[in-house]
Design an enzyme around this catalytic site. Sequence first.
Site, PDB file in Angstrom:
ATOM      1  N   HIS A  80      -7.609   1.252   1.221  1.00 59.57           N
ATOM      2  CA  HIS A  80      -7.345  -0.142   1.568  1.00 59.57           C
ATOM      3  C   HIS A  80      -6.225  -0.357   2.601  1.00 59.57           C
ATOM      4  O   HIS A  80      -6.146  -1.426   3.198  1.00 59.57           O
ATOM      5  CB  HIS A  80      -6.979  -0.890   0.274  1.00 59.57           C
ATOM      6  CG  HIS A  80      -7.412  -2.323   0.259  1.00 59.57           C
ATOM      7  ND1 HIS A  80      -7.432  -3.112   1.386  1.00 59.57           N
ATOM      8  CD2 HIS A  80      -7.847  -3.111  -0.750  1.00 59.57           C
ATOM      9  CE1 HIS A  80      -7.842  -4.323   1.055  1.00 59.57           C
ATOM     10  NE2 HIS A  80      -8.107  -4.345  -0.228  1.00 59.57           N
ATOM     11  N   PRO A  88     -11.335  -0.195  -2.912  1.00 56.51           N
ATOM     12  CA  PRO A  88     -12.575  -0.826  -3.381  1.00 56.51           C
ATOM     13  C   PRO A  88     -13.789   0.073  -3.131  1.00 56.51           C
ATOM     14  O   PRO A  88     -13.773   0.955  -2.271  1.00 56.51           O
ATOM     15  CB  PRO A  88     -12.683  -2.093  -2.520  1.00 56.51           C
ATOM     16  CG  PRO A  88     -11.335  -2.240  -1.864  1.00 56.51           C
ATOM     17  CD  PRO A  88     -10.805  -0.852  -1.718  1.00 56.51           C
ATOM     18  N   TYR A 137       0.799  -1.231   0.000  1.00 56.81           N
ATOM     19  CA  TYR A 137       0.000   0.000   0.000  1.00 56.81           C
ATOM     20  C   TYR A 137       0.832   1.281   0.000  1.00 56.81           C
ATOM     21  O   TYR A 137       0.773   2.062  -0.937  1.00 56.81           O
ATOM     22  CB  TYR A 137      -0.978  -0.007   1.186  1.00 56.81           C
ATOM     23  CG  TYR A 137      -1.924  -1.179   1.123  1.00 56.81           C
ATOM     24  CD1 TYR A 137      -2.847  -1.287   0.093  1.00 56.81           C
ATOM     25  CD2 TYR A 137      -1.875  -2.211   2.057  1.00 56.81           C
ATOM     26  CE1 TYR A 137      -3.705  -2.374  -0.009  1.00 56.81           C
ATOM     27  CE2 TYR A 137      -2.724  -3.303   1.969  1.00 56.81           C
ATOM     28  CZ  TYR A 137      -3.637  -3.377   0.931  1.00 56.81           C
ATOM     29  OH  TYR A 137      -4.471  -4.457   0.826  1.00 56.81           O
ATOM     30  N   SER A 150     -11.958 -11.811  -5.256  1.00 54.44           N
ATOM     31  CA  SER A 150     -12.207 -11.817  -3.823  1.00 54.44           C
ATOM     32  C   SER A 150     -13.663 -12.144  -3.544  1.00 54.44           C
ATOM     33  O   SER A 150     -14.564 -11.595  -4.184  1.00 54.44           O
ATOM     34  CB  SER A 150     -11.866 -10.446  -3.225  1.00 54.44           C
ATOM     35  OG  SER A 150     -11.968 -10.490  -1.831  1.00 54.44           O
TER      36      SER A 150
END
Length: 626
Positions: A343, A120, A107, A554
């Site tokens: 995220h 997301p 990240y 996912s």
Amino acid sequence: MKNSQYSQVKPCGRLVRPVAPTRIPGRYLSHQEGLPKLPVPSLQQTCERYLATLEPIVDEEELSHTKELLAEFQKAGGVGERLQKGLERRARKTENWLSDWWLTTAYLDYRMPVVVHSSPGVVLPRLEFSDRQGQMRFAAKLIAGVLDFKTMIDNETLPVEYLGGKQLCMNQYYQVLSSCRVPGLKRDSVVNHAHRSRPPTHITVVHNFQFFVLDVYNSDGTPLTVDQLYMQLEKVWSSSLQTNKEPIGILTSNQRNSWGKAYNNLIKDKTNKDSVRAIQKSIFTVCLDAPMPCVSDELYHSRAAVQMLHGGGSRWNSGNRWFDKTLQFIIGEDGSCGLMYEHAPAEGPPIVSLIDHVVEYTKKSEMVRTPMVPLPMPQKLRFNITPEIKKDIEKAKQNMNIMVHDLDVKVIVFSHFGKNVPKTHKMSPDAFIQMGLQLAYYRMYQRCCATYESASLRMFKLGRTDTIRSCSIDSANFVKAMDDPAKQKIEKVTLLEKAVKAHRAYTDMAIHGQAIDRHLLGLKLQAIEDLTSMPEIFMDTSYAVANHYNLSTSQVPAKTDCVMCFGPVAPDGYGVCYNPMAEHINFAVSAFNSCNETNAAHMAQRLEEALLDMRMLLESTPKAKL
């Protein structure tokens, strides 16, 4: 981030009588202390399993070359053994040998925009309003619902979650509120204000690109009621009717180095710095969106998905965001509703758990009498826009619009069946869906590809994720046989059963900390830390192929009939997220328009066909030992 053993307790929103804050011993901490540490798998096991995962995706010549490199890597007293010992040492000395490394490499060091490439979005069921009163009323209920969930976090009364009888790490719940990503020139950071001695008591609301600070607690520590929140949101609305304001928030959508540079420039001005700090410190952000272009009911979910992922472009709602904020709830005047999250601090399941709580809360009728006290005017955040900042905004707008045009998203409600059908055939619904994806991809491209499915490591202290590699020797055998007229149905069923069992076994291995991907990453990062030359297995073509995920997937199950969505991780890849309900499955499929080979709608259609064909295969083969 350490959690203090004693947390400030805020009274529950449902209590009519105000209760003064008290302090109670931390239940969260005592639960966390009992969690096991993430293990370091054995070197031999990881090398063997790595070779097995390569078999269906690389050619024989590459595979035999990799075998040689791995044999060299594993030699007694060799480089592999030395790195493994270093990793084991790190595991003894830290709470979790992976978590800091993962946060940084996955990240904070990642320099692509968080929009599309990392953050997301979640599409919630469409709401029954199409005016600002409905929008305000729902937003007020939603805020109250999040504050109700926050009470459980503050009181440390969140029910501990379990997986297969094992307690899960609850740390991520303590990272999502009052936190924000901060851009850097080469590496970002995350700030969390929840654990400060005086935690924040305000949220930020953004409307027509204008940001407001809204205090959500009364002076006695009780949360504002839904009616009070509604009145405050009305004030925000009527103070932000101008639609010609500079979309300062769009700066957060830029490539991270560019945004880091613009950020340093922006906060030189004290007014700007104070405004940015107020956004960063806020408990969460609520985006009151303008209506998006009208589409048919069939296309509504896909349009809502792009609204949650990027806002639709600079002409629409992309400036009505602060993309660095961990949690942003998005409520459109047209009844669209959802959220997006940054995220770095958390995975999907804690976010979905919060959503489930909030959605249930919004359905209840308000029990609390509203105190007749005058409330202060929500404070508008001011920004001084210099010519240089204006230039940065224009550049960010251009880049955002390029991203918007490039992202292709298709959301489908697969209505034929849900978890019920695989369960009837004693198959894991997740493994069944993953085999459907493998079949759909093979039918489109006549080859198998590296596939990423996230697995939770929350059985371990501070655990994040590892990779379930859904493409296996067994899945490859099944997809190749499925459309082979020379194969009998019974044989196809046996191969499907075997593929599903193999996926189930890999999942089990991954959640118990025995998968290969984070271990290999750890060995690679250990080599960098030791300043030794990079081992050849990481410079190998096979390693590059294994990490080029044409399918990034996912499963994010929820009680709410929602779907999470995210962008692809490879330029020629797909992002696929799904929520399997009892009798239907919500899918979000993404691809890039700039790649001629990929098409989200085609993939969604092939996926639907594959799942139906798999059901037909099982139901038309009664003799199979199911």
